[in-house]
Design a protein around this motif. Structure first.
Motif, PDB file in Angstrom:
ATOM      1  N   PHE A   1     -17.311   2.393  26.669  1.00 24.55           N
ATOM      2  CA  PHE A   1     -17.077   2.264  25.234  1.00 24.55           C
ATOM      3  C   PHE A   1     -15.898   3.131  24.799  1.00 24.55           C
ATOM      4  CE2 PHE A   1     -17.823   1.712  20.833  1.00 24.55           C
ATOM      5  CZ  PHE A   1     -17.830   2.951  20.222  1.00 24.55           C
ATOM      6  N   LEU A   2     -15.838   4.368  25.293  1.00 22.47           N
ATOM      7  CA  LEU A   2     -14.759   5.270  24.893  1.00 22.47           C
ATOM      8  C   LEU A   2     -13.405   4.741  25.364  1.00 22.47           C
ATOM      9  CD1 LEU A   2     -16.483   8.715  25.409  1.00 22.47           C
ATOM     10  CD2 LEU A   2     -15.688   7.721  23.258  1.00 22.47           C
ATOM     11  N   PHE A   3     -13.340   4.275  26.628  1.00 23.22           N
ATOM     12  CA  PHE A   3     -12.080   3.702  27.103  1.00 23.22           C
ATOM     13  C   PHE A   3     -11.698   2.471  26.294  1.00 23.22           C
ATOM     14  CE2 PHE A   3     -10.170   5.987  30.394  1.00 23.22           C
ATOM     15  CZ  PHE A   3     -11.144   6.645  31.120  1.00 23.22           C
ATOM     16  N   SER A   4     -12.718   1.653  25.958  1.00 18.03           N
ATOM     17  CA  SER A   4     -12.452   0.443  25.185  1.00 18.03           C
ATOM     18  C   SER A   4     -11.916   0.763  23.805  1.00 18.03           C
ATOM     19  CB  SER A   4     -13.734  -0.373  25.048  1.00 18.03           C
ATOM     20  OG  SER A   4     -14.181  -0.760  26.300  1.00 18.03           O
ATOM     21  N   MET A   5     -12.522   1.752  23.148  1.00 18.82           N
ATOM     22  CA  MET A   5     -12.082   2.098  21.799  1.00 18.82           C
ATOM     23  C   MET A   5     -10.667   2.676  21.833  1.00 18.82           C
ATOM     24  SD  MET A   5     -14.214   1.232  19.407  1.00 18.82           S
ATOM     25  CE  MET A   5     -14.271  -0.284  20.303  1.00 18.82           C
ATOM     26  N   LEU A   6     -10.342   3.417  22.893  1.00 14.57           N
ATOM     27  CA  LEU A   6      -8.970   3.922  23.030  1.00 14.57           C
ATOM     28  C   LEU A   6      -7.985   2.768  23.092  1.00 14.57           C
ATOM     29  CD1 LEU A   6      -9.285   6.895  25.554  1.00 14.57           C
ATOM     30  CD2 LEU A   6      -8.661   6.990  23.147  1.00 14.57           C
ATOM     31  N   GLN A   7      -8.408   1.657  23.761  1.00 11.93           N
ATOM     32  CA  GLN A   7      -7.554   0.464  23.838  1.00 11.93           C
ATOM     33  C   GLN A   7      -7.542  -0.292  22.526  1.00 11.93           C
ATOM     34  OE1 GLN A   7      -9.297  -1.737  27.272  1.00 11.93           O
ATOM     35  NE2 GLN A   7      -7.137  -2.069  27.747  1.00 11.93           N
ATOM     36  N   ALA A   8      -8.721  -0.477  21.924  1.00 13.21           N
ATOM     37  CA  ALA A   8      -8.855  -1.434  20.824  1.00 13.21           C
ATOM     38  C   ALA A   8      -8.485  -0.868  19.463  1.00 13.21           C
ATOM     39  CB  ALA A   8     -10.284  -1.968  20.779  1.00 13.21           C
ATOM     40  N   LEU A   9      -8.766   0.405  19.210  1.00 10.95           N
ATOM     41  CA  LEU A   9      -8.536   0.944  17.867  1.00 10.95           C
ATOM     42  C   LEU A   9      -7.080   0.914  17.407  1.00 10.95           C
ATOM     43  CD1 LEU A   9     -11.104   3.876  17.531  1.00 10.95           C
ATOM     44  CD2 LEU A   9     -10.969   1.793  16.174  1.00 10.95           C
TER      45      LEU A   9
END
Lengths: 111, 124
Positions: free
Chosen positions: A27-35
């Motif tokens: 989730f943290l890696f994804s949010m770094l990408q998506a935000l």
């Protein structure tokens, strides 16, 4: 073997906790990408089935874990029987609503 | 029928706070904060599904100074709860229950949560 709902709840809390360790890292890696993405790119990112299925699984497991935790808080601090039952019911309704809204939002990206 | 109100011995007013008890209540407090933050997570997903203006609104909040502070504090809260959660899981397996072990693992949890939070924000 200690039977009963408390035992099952204890196990589910530990199980969801274990599953959340890798899921939170994802989730943290994804949010770094998506935000940082703009609206269209963020939707594209989330409509990738790998991302949206993982996100859905993450939501269900996370919100279940949070629900159990908040239940224990209410059990520990709310003693008036009527108020306690009402709070527990309200917590359940809110949790279900949040899960439904989250999953619906995820699925709507496919339509 | 009302139960008679009996006096209670002082506890919180007299018991000296220790790392064990403080980290324990902090685990509960961070859990509560994180549970409340789930409303924000759900709203973010909803905004993405709802339309560009809704999404742009929440994004500009998250990118603002206040929003960045909120996200920073939430990530620190998350890392504390996550690392202390692992400490709890180890206890459930019977590991690290000795008093001196729970002290140094406790210090590691506090230090690691702050360091990882700062690293995450510095490197992103």
């Amino acid at each position: 073997m200690a039977a009963g709902k408390a035992h099952r709840t204890w196990i589910i809390q530990r199980l969801t906790a274990l599953l959340l360790i890798p899921l939170l890292i994802w989730f943290l890696f994804s949010m770094l990408q998506a935000l940082p993405l703009g609206y269209m790119e963020a939707r594209a990112w989330l409509s990738n089935p790998v991302n949206s299925v993982l996100f859905g699984v993450f939501i269900v497991i996370l919100y279940h874990h949070a629900w159990i935790g908040m239940r224990e808080v209410i059990e520990d601090y709310v003693h008036q029987p009527g108020l306690k039952q009402f709070s527990l019911l309200l917590l359940l309704i809110i949790t279900i609503l949040l899960v439904l809204i989250s999953l619906h939002s995820l699925f709507s990206l496919y339509v | 029928m009302d139960k008679p109100q009996r006096p209670l011995s002082p506890h919180l007013q007299v018991y000296k706070p220790q790392l064990t008890s403080v980290l324990s209540i902090l685990h509960r407090a961070t859990g509560i904060v994180l549970s409340v933050s789930l409303v924000l997570l759900t709203y973010w997903l909803f905004a993405l599904a709802d339309g560009e203006s809704t999404y742009t609104a929440i994004q500009s909040f998250l990118n603002s100074r206040l929003g960045t502070l909120v996200l920073f504090m939430l990530s620190w809260t998350l890392f504390y709860h996550l690392f202390n959660g692992v400490r709890h899981l180890l206890w459930d397996a019977g590991i690290g229950l000795e008093l001196n072990t729970s002290y140094w693992t406790g210090y590691i949890v506090v230090a690691a949560s702050l360091i990882i939070t700062i690293l995450l924000w510095w490197l992103k």
